[in-house]
Motif scaffolding. Structure first.
Motif, PDB file in Angstrom:
ATOM      1  N   SER A 197      -0.162  11.675  18.829  1.00  0.00           N
ATOM      2  CA  SER A 197      -0.585  11.417  17.454  1.00  0.00           C
ATOM      3  C   SER A 197      -1.689  10.362  17.391  1.00  0.00           C
ATOM      4  O   SER A 197      -2.300  10.189  16.352  1.00  0.00           O
ATOM      5  N   ALA A 243       5.257  11.239  12.509  1.00  0.00           N
ATOM      6  CA  ALA A 243       4.687  10.849  13.797  1.00  0.00           C
ATOM      7  C   ALA A 243       4.852   9.347  13.997  1.00  0.00           C
ATOM      8  O   ALA A 243       5.233   8.894  15.078  1.00  0.00           O
ATOM      9  N   GLY A 248      -3.180  11.098  13.903  1.00  0.00           N
ATOM     10  CA  GLY A 248      -1.972  10.594  13.264  1.00  0.00           C
ATOM     11  C   GLY A 248      -0.858  11.598  13.114  1.00  0.00           C
ATOM     12  O   GLY A 248       0.213  11.254  12.644  1.00  0.00           O
ATOM     13  N   TYR A 249      -1.089  12.850  13.483  1.00  0.00           N
ATOM     14  CA  TYR A 249       0.013  13.814  13.385  1.00  0.00           C
ATOM     15  C   TYR A 249       0.261  14.436  14.750  1.00  0.00           C
ATOM     16  O   TYR A 249      -0.587  14.372  15.636  1.00  0.00           O
ATOM     17  N   ASP A 250       1.426  15.004  14.912  1.00  0.00           N
ATOM     18  CA  ASP A 250       1.784  15.617  16.188  1.00  0.00           C
ATOM     19  C   ASP A 250       1.607  17.128  16.115  1.00  0.00           C
ATOM     20  O   ASP A 250       1.692  17.720  15.042  1.00  0.00           O
ATOM     21  N   ASN A 309      -6.567  18.181   5.152  1.00  0.00           N
ATOM     22  CA  ASN A 309      -5.745  17.536   4.126  1.00  0.00           C
ATOM     23  C   ASN A 309      -5.813  16.028   4.222  1.00  0.00           C
ATOM     24  O   ASN A 309      -5.898  15.341   3.219  1.00  0.00           O
ATOM     25  N   GLN A 310      -5.702  15.530   5.474  1.00  0.00           N
ATOM     26  CA  GLN A 310      -5.581  14.089   5.629  1.00  0.00           C
ATOM     27  C   GLN A 310      -6.902  13.382   5.396  1.00  0.00           C
ATOM     28  O   GLN A 310      -6.925  12.278   4.863  1.00  0.00           O
ATOM     29  N   GLU A 346       3.737  14.559   7.642  1.00  0.00           N
ATOM     30  CA  GLU A 346       3.607  14.663   9.095  1.00  0.00           C
ATOM     31  C   GLU A 346       3.111  13.357   9.720  1.00  0.00           C
ATOM     32  O   GLU A 346       3.458  13.051  10.847  1.00  0.00           O
ATOM     33  N   LEU A 347       2.355  12.586   8.942  1.00  0.00           N
ATOM     34  CA  LEU A 347       1.889  11.296   9.467  1.00  0.00           C
ATOM     35  C   LEU A 347       3.055  10.314   9.581  1.00  0.00           C
ATOM     36  O   LEU A 347       3.222   9.629  10.588  1.00  0.00           O
ATOM     37  N   MET A 387       0.277  26.154  15.205  1.00  0.00           N
ATOM     38  CA  MET A 387      -0.860  25.272  14.973  1.00  0.00           C
ATOM     39  C   MET A 387      -2.099  25.781  15.697  1.00  0.00           C
ATOM     40  O   MET A 387      -2.430  25.308  16.780  1.00  0.00           O
ATOM     41  N   PRO A 429       5.499  22.809  11.695  1.00  0.00           N
ATOM     42  CA  PRO A 429       4.864  22.668  10.381  1.00  0.00           C
ATOM     43  C   PRO A 429       5.018  23.944   9.561  1.00  0.00           C
ATOM     44  O   PRO A 429       4.801  25.043  10.074  1.00  0.00           O
ATOM     45  N   GLY A 432       3.736  28.656  10.880  1.00  0.00           N
ATOM     46  CA  GLY A 432       3.802  27.310  11.423  1.00  0.00           C
ATOM     47  C   GLY A 432       3.296  27.202  12.840  1.00  0.00           C
ATOM     48  O   GLY A 432       3.726  26.331  13.592  1.00  0.00           O
ATOM     49  N   THR A 486       3.792  20.905   5.470  1.00  0.00           N
ATOM     50  CA  THR A 486       2.476  20.337   5.741  1.00  0.00           C
ATOM     51  C   THR A 486       1.707  20.085   4.456  1.00  0.00           C
ATOM     52  O   THR A 486       2.132  20.477   3.373  1.00  0.00           O
ATOM     53  N   GLY A 487       0.563  19.462   4.627  1.00  0.00           N
ATOM     54  CA  GLY A 487      -0.296  19.228   3.481  1.00  0.00           C
ATOM     55  C   GLY A 487       0.110  17.985   2.719  1.00  0.00           C
ATOM     56  O   GLY A 487      -0.329  17.751   1.612  1.00  0.00           O
ATOM     57  N   THR A 488       0.949  17.172   3.295  1.00  0.00           N
ATOM     58  CA  THR A 488       1.377  15.957   2.621  1.00  0.00           C
ATOM     59  C   THR A 488       1.232  14.813   3.614  1.00  0.00           C
ATOM     60  O   THR A 488       0.736  14.986   4.708  1.00  0.00           O
ATOM     61  N   THR A 489       1.693  13.638   3.205  1.00  0.00           N
ATOM     62  CA  THR A 489       1.674  12.531   4.152  1.00  0.00           C
ATOM     63  C   THR A 489       2.830  12.633   5.133  1.00  0.00           C
ATOM     64  O   THR A 489       2.944  11.834   6.049  1.00  0.00           O
ATOM     65  N   GLY A 510      -6.412  22.690   8.490  1.00  0.00           N
ATOM     66  CA  GLY A 510      -5.173  22.440   7.764  1.00  0.00           C
ATOM     67  C   GLY A 510      -4.914  20.967   7.610  1.00  0.00           C
ATOM     68  O   GLY A 510      -5.400  20.333   6.673  1.00  0.00           O
ATOM     69  N   ILE A 511      -4.188  20.409   8.583  1.00  0.00           N
ATOM     70  CA  ILE A 511      -3.748  19.025   8.414  1.00  0.00           C
ATOM     71  C   ILE A 511      -4.930  18.059   8.436  1.00  0.00           C
ATOM     72  O   ILE A 511      -5.004  17.147   7.616  1.00  0.00           O
TER      73      ILE A 511
END
Lengths: 339, 428, 407
Positions: free
Chosen positions: C80, A159, C68-70, C368-369, A155-156, C356, A173, C354, A150-153, C364-365
């Motif tokens: 997502s 998906a 955008g994430y699952d 980050n995003q 997971e996007l 969620m 994750p 891990g 995680t913490g990066t692009t 978290g995500i």
């Protein structure tokens, strides 16, 4: 009346604070050290070795900048950052530049107000599976459990990939590469996905690397590069051209072995001369001295040397140049001319 | 006839025969303690089986461990397929586990000495029967410890110490007129001395100087100990103030204290660490260089002072009302009665609670690994597990970490239980 | 003459603010307010200044944008394309689930260990002491990591259940219906068909019936002195009608068994590995603390109570449930509440395995995003604060209800 006094005092405090802001380059020079944000540990890109020295490809970029600006490749303070903290660290001025295999994306550039100063590695997200799973393509992964860092692009992209191919998956994750690896090896997930370079690095450390395959699909573009804050263009130029100097040096055949000889006196190649400061005044334009690029290249060698030493085919990570070959050799590594 | 009438009479007493085998020694003990009923017997057997399966699983792994190898691959070659621990990672990387990867090797004696001195300095606080004169070392320790670990000239901690002494003298002078004036005067005096002292120590930066080590170079278990000690000692005075504030009858001060305490106690430490790491920088003047360890110390201190405040509040509430009234009836003002009557007693009965908070806090210092600091756990999860040599060594490292924490925390909690027995005045 | 020395009542000197106890508290409070105001103002101005130089602003609009994430474990509909807000809600529910299950498990572990530690069986008592000391004295983060690793390595993975090349599979399902794998625990899921509502309704009525019967037994005991059996009739009332209804309606409730399909088991109920490991780790860690509370609570009841109950001829089991526990609970409950709160707060370490939870999604995500650090962390803190205050409030009400009623 009292209230206005207080407000006045507060304004003064605010003004005094804002007056302290100066250009990043002046800060770095005054401090005598470059604060460079790196990952908390990804072998090949940035990781402390057994003696506590930071080593790696991203580290090499930091050292080159430090050498160009401060004259000493060791004058770098490496600040380990996580995916969560890296942008705040940069935005708040805790670090002067971030070289943490960070993907250049539109929103990071525009919305988060950062400036990417080039690309030092062209990456893409890939998948690794155990060989005995008998999977030949990422499209066969319907219903698979996928470990993601995680913490990066990542997971996007994941998906998007699974959604566009209309297949289901179960994301797991994980925070660090080491833990993701442990889960993958224990079989808690069928697939491990991260940047292809990271996959290669991870696979290299397995007990039996040949039991695992990296699938052919690369599902995303991951141009990784150093970045600085928006708005300080002078500093951005220094970082950008320090990186370009490394790339140009490889293209022009300047290596750490022959640089002393080439820079002793002007050569027949005017671009080499301009790069090494024996001709023209490029360094002055940047606000540095004439030998800035020479020092940057001497810090760890040119781009090709850095690559070979840290992540190349003779290292445990064993990455081929691929997209990261010079444009003359069919890769994407290309620098604007030094003139 | 006499032969018939005289029954057999024993002339000497029989030696007592031993009790039946089932009523003596180990058998009796086992009957009473292990097999006194059917349920008990089943429990015993289950417990024995548990112990056996744990030991039989782990002992060969521990005893057959490899202690000398340069990397995990080498370890696996030596083991040749056997399953056993690869403790070589501990011998190979012990200095990183203990001191972090950037603390200069030639200076390892400094934190070690500081740690030993720490034990000596804390001892008189913990054990009341030690000579009171040792408390002088306790008072000096913060300055010695700072000098040893961070280095630099000894003038800096010395000036800090002088500042405190001057502040105390001024406070004593002014206290007679008013406690508040004393505090204010002491504060002003200390700030003046520290400002002047800053110039002095800058000027004499070479005087008795150790190599200066920036705090971001600290790591490993040393970082856990530093964070634990610094934060607990800083949070004690703050906790006392908060507890007094919460008990005070000034509504505004009370509200401020209650909100602070409840807010801090209501959120997990990890979110406060995120604040330290991600958000705090936005609230500081632009361009402030404030390193991470300091921000983390601030946050953990806030965290633990809220918990300590609650413990001390319990101590304050446990004091009989008569003690407060006694203070009032002697004509003592608030500061005097707190300082002379209430706090000494309240603190004494809160020590076990404070020690428990301290142990909890020390364990919680491992959370800094989540925000990319290389404490013991961070060292393991970061550089060591990420290195090519030791990628995949898991149990050995976490076992070692648990052992270190267990030894220290168990020791402290045993002390706290001992103290509780000492303080228990009711003989039930 | 005395009147000369009397202070004029209306005169007010500045020094009185400092020296007169009547005014001094106002002075202090005023100073405290000013300091607070300055501090907050200072921080706020810094924030504004920093955001201005960085060209950022504070806005919560990102919550409406697609995440955008699952997320693997979602208790409500989520994909997502859902918003960041939705992702946060999923995280919140995951946190609550772990906290809820964890608290129940921790209570079970804690009470068992606490009671057994006082058992007169030497080895069991010692074993429980070892459990308590080991778990109390090692950081919870290390326990979460270790227990997760144990689950990963000790349990077989789904592919071990597959037979390969004629070899029997390495692992087998328990009764063909339960699978314990490193990816989680799979169990059969009841499938409700038409007519099943009758069975369910009968079962619910039975539960009410059990309560009614117990009330009646208590009434009989107190008013007529008849000690009716409680154990077996309760069980009979609970199950017999429901089983009868089940067969009368023609077995309307079936079971869906988990089956290995492709990479994973499909069907049935699935508790994910990360959830199981995290819940178990938190529960067993907190259980050690609860065990100590339970032990202290029981020890706090004087031995005279046990002896008095025994003298009245009450059986040992009933002494515990009728005499000791009701009294001990008053000592046990308050620290237990704070342990539950600690468990909830410690669940924020979920990201280490891990899982969620809210810290993994919003903190978290999402963080980050979007890079919205301040907003995300403020929301995160607000959520935990709300939970903590909520649980304390509920527990305080409960605590008051069981408090010794004094005249």
């Amino acid at each position: 009346m009292k209230k206005s006094v207080i407000l006045g005092a507060l304004t003064v405090a605010g003004l005094a604070a804002s007056a302290a802001v100066a250009g990043t380059m002046d800060d770095v020079k005054a401090r005598g050290k470059l604060n460079c944000g790196v990952t908390t540990g990804l072998v090949g890109f940035a990781a402390p070795d057994a003696n506590g020295e930071w080593q790696g490809f991203d580290v090499g970029v930091c050292r080159a900048v430090a050498a160009a600006v401060l004259g000493d490749p060791k004058a770098v303070e490496f600040v380990p950052t996580t995916g969560k903290t890296r942008f705040t660290a940069l935005a708040s001025g805790e670090i002067d530049m971030l070289a943490r295999n960070t993907t250049w994306t539109f929103s990071r550039d525009v919305d988060l107000k950062f400036e990417f100063t080039g690309i030092n590695y062209y990456d893409g997200q890939g998948f690794m599976v155990p060989k005995d799973l008998g999977v030949g393509s990422a499209k066969d992964l319907d219903g698979a459990t996928v470990c993601i860092q995680t913490g990066t692009t990542t997971e996007l992209n994941l998906a998007d990939f699974f959604r566009s191919n209309n297949i289901s998956y179960e994301p797991v994750p994980i925070e660090t590469n080491a833990e993701a690896q442990q889960q993958y090896l224990a079989g808690a997930c069928d697939v491990y996905t991260t940047d292809a370079s990271g996959l290669a690095a991870t696979r290299a450390t397995f007990e039996d690397p040949s039991a695992h395959v990296v699938l052919p699909e690369i599902v995303s573009k991951e141009p990784l590069g150093p970045l600085v804050r928006h708005g300080d263009n002078d500093w951005g130029d220094v970082v950008r051209w320090s990186l370009n100097a490394l790339i140009a040096a490889e293209e022009l055949g300047v290596t750490s072995a022959n640089i002393a000889e080439l820079s002793a006196a002007p050569t027949n190649n005017p671009e080499v001369n301009r790069l090494l400061g024996t001709e023209g005044n490029l360094g002055e334009m940047l606000g540095l001295d004439a030998e800035w690029a020479k020092r940057a290249i001497m810090a760890g060698g040119n781009y090709g040397e850095l690559f070979e030493k840290n992540i190349g085919e003779n290292t445990p990570i064993g990455l081929a140049r691929g997209l990261n070959a010079q444009w003359k050799n069919g890769g994407l590594i290309y620098t604007p001319p030094f003139r | 006839m006499s032969d018939q009438s005289i029954a057999f009479v024993r002339h000497e007493t029989l030696p007592p025969s031993p009790p039946p085998a089932s009523e003596t020694g180990i058998v009796k003990w086992m009957r009473e303690n292990l097999f006194s009923s059917v349920t008990n017997s089943i429990l015993t057997l289950a417990a024995l089986y548990t112990v056996y399966s744990i030991l039989s699983g782990s002992m060969p792994w521990i005893l057959g461990g490899i202690w000398q190898a340069p990397s995990l691959q080498a370890c696996r070659e030596i083991l040749a397929g056997d399953s056993a621990g690869c403790f070589a990672v501990l011998t190979e990387r012990w200095h990183q586990l203990i001191f972090g990867f950037k603390y200069p090797q030639e200076a390892y004696w400094r934190p070690t000495l500081a740690f030993v001195l720490l034990i000596v300095a804390v001892a008189p606080v913990l054990f009341a029967n030690l000579p009171r004169r040792m408390l002088i070392l306790t008072g000096l320790y913060p300055f010695i410890g700072f000098w040893l670990i961070w280095g630099g000239t000894i003038m800096a901690p010395l000036m800090g110490l002088v500042g405190f002494i001057v502040a105390y003298i001024v406070f004593q002078r002014l206290e007679r007129s008013s406690f508040a004036m004393g505090v204010l005067g002491g504060l002003v005096a200390a700030i003046i001395v520290w400002t002047l002292g800053g110039y002095v120590s800058d000027a004499m930066s070479g005087f008795l100087a150790l190599e200066q080590i920036p705090s971001r170079d600290m790591g490993g278990f040393m970082l856990n100990i530093i964070l634990g000690t610094v934060c607990v000692s800083l949070s004690l005075p703050i906790g006392i103030l908060l507890a007094l504030g919460r008990q005070s009858n000034m509504p505004i001060i009370k509200i401020i204290c209650v909100v602070f305490i409840e807010f801090i106690r209501g959120v997990p430490l990890i979110t406060l660490l995120f604040v330290a790491n991600v958000v705090l920088a936005y609230f500081l003047p632009p361009g402030t260089t404030f390193d991470l360890i300091l921000r983390v110390i601030i946050m953990i201190t806030m965290f633990s002072s809220a918990y300590i405040a609650e413990v001390i509040r319990g101590g304050l509430a446990a004091l009989p009302r008569g003690q407060y009234e006694a203070g009032d009836s002697l004509g003592l003002d608030y500061a005097q009665s707190m300082r002379l009557i209430i706090l000494p007693q309240a603190l004494k009965i809160s020590i076990p609670g404070i020690v428990n908070v301290a142990v909890g806090l020390f364990k919680d210092t491992t959370l800094v690994s989540v925000i990319s600091m290389f404490d013991l756990v961070g060292m393991i999860r970061g550089p060591i597990l990420a290195s090519t040599e030791w990628n995949g060594v898991y149990w050995e490292l976490f076992g070692f970490a648990s052992l270190l924490f267990f030894i220290i925390c168990y020791g402290i909690s045993q002390y706290s239980q001992w103290l509780e027995r000492q303080l228990a005045t009711d003989h039930r | 003459m005395t009147s000369i020395n009397d202070p004029k009542p209306e005169s007010f000197q500045l020094s009185q603010l400092m020296n007169d106890t009547r005014y001094r508290s106002y002075t202090f409070q005023f100073i405290a307010l000013i300091v607070l105001f300055f501090l907050v103002g200072y921080l706020y101005l810094n924030l504004v200044e920093n955001l201005r130089t960085a060209g950022l602003d504070i806005s919560y609009e990102f919550l409406g944008e697609p995440a955008g994430y699952d997320i693997n474990q979602r208790l409500v509909e989520y994909n997502s394309q859902s918003s960041h807000w939705r992702a946060s809600v999923v995280g919140v529910l995951n946190t609550l689930l772990v906290a809820f299950v964890g608290c129940i498990l921790a209570t079970i572990f804690g009470v068992t260990a606490g009671v057994l530690r006082l058992s007169n069986n030497w080895i069991v008592a010692k074993l429980m002491a070892v459990y308590v000391e080991i778990f109390r004295n090692v950081p919870v983060l290390i326990w979460i990591l270790i227990i997760n690793a144990i689950f990963l390595i000790a349990l077989p993975q789904p592919k071990a259940f597959k037979s390969r090349g004629g070899n029997p599979p390495e692992a087998e399902m328990l009764w063909d219906s339960f699978a314990f794998t490193g990816r989680g625990i799979y169990a059969p899921k009841p499938v409700f068909e038409t007519g099943s509502w009758v069975v369910v309704a009968v079962f619910i009525l039975s539960i009410i019936g059990v309560f009614a019967y117990r009330r009646y037994a208590k009434f009989a005991l107190y008013n007529h002195g008849r000690d009716l059996p409680r154990g077996w009739p309760s069980i009979a009332i609970l199950f017999v009608p429901a089983i009868l209804a089940y067969f009368v309606m023609g077995s309307p409730i079936g079971l869906e068994y988990p089956q290995l399909k492709g990479f994973n088991f499909k069907g049935g109920i699935w508790a994910r590995g990360s959830f199981v490991a995290l819940t178990f780790a938190l529960a067993i860690y907190t259980g050690a603390f609860i065990a100590e509370n339970v032990r202290a609570g029981i020890l706090a009841i004087s031995k005279g109570q046990t002896e008095a109950a025994a003298a009245l001829g009450i059986r040992p089991g009933r002494i515990m449930s009728l005499v000791i526990l009701p009294q001990a609970l008053r000592v046990i409950i308050p620290p237990m509440i704070s342990n539950f709160l600690n468990l909830t707060k410690n669940s924020s370490l979920a990201i280490a395995v891990g899982y969620m939870d809210i810290t993994g999604t919003l903190g978290g995500i999402t963080l980050n995003q979007t890079g919205r650090a301040i907003e995300a962390i403020l929301l995160l803190m607000a959520f935990y604060l709300a939970i903590s205050l909520g649980i304390s409030a509920i527990m305080n009400v409960y605590n008051n209800s069981i408090k010794l009623k004094e005249r």
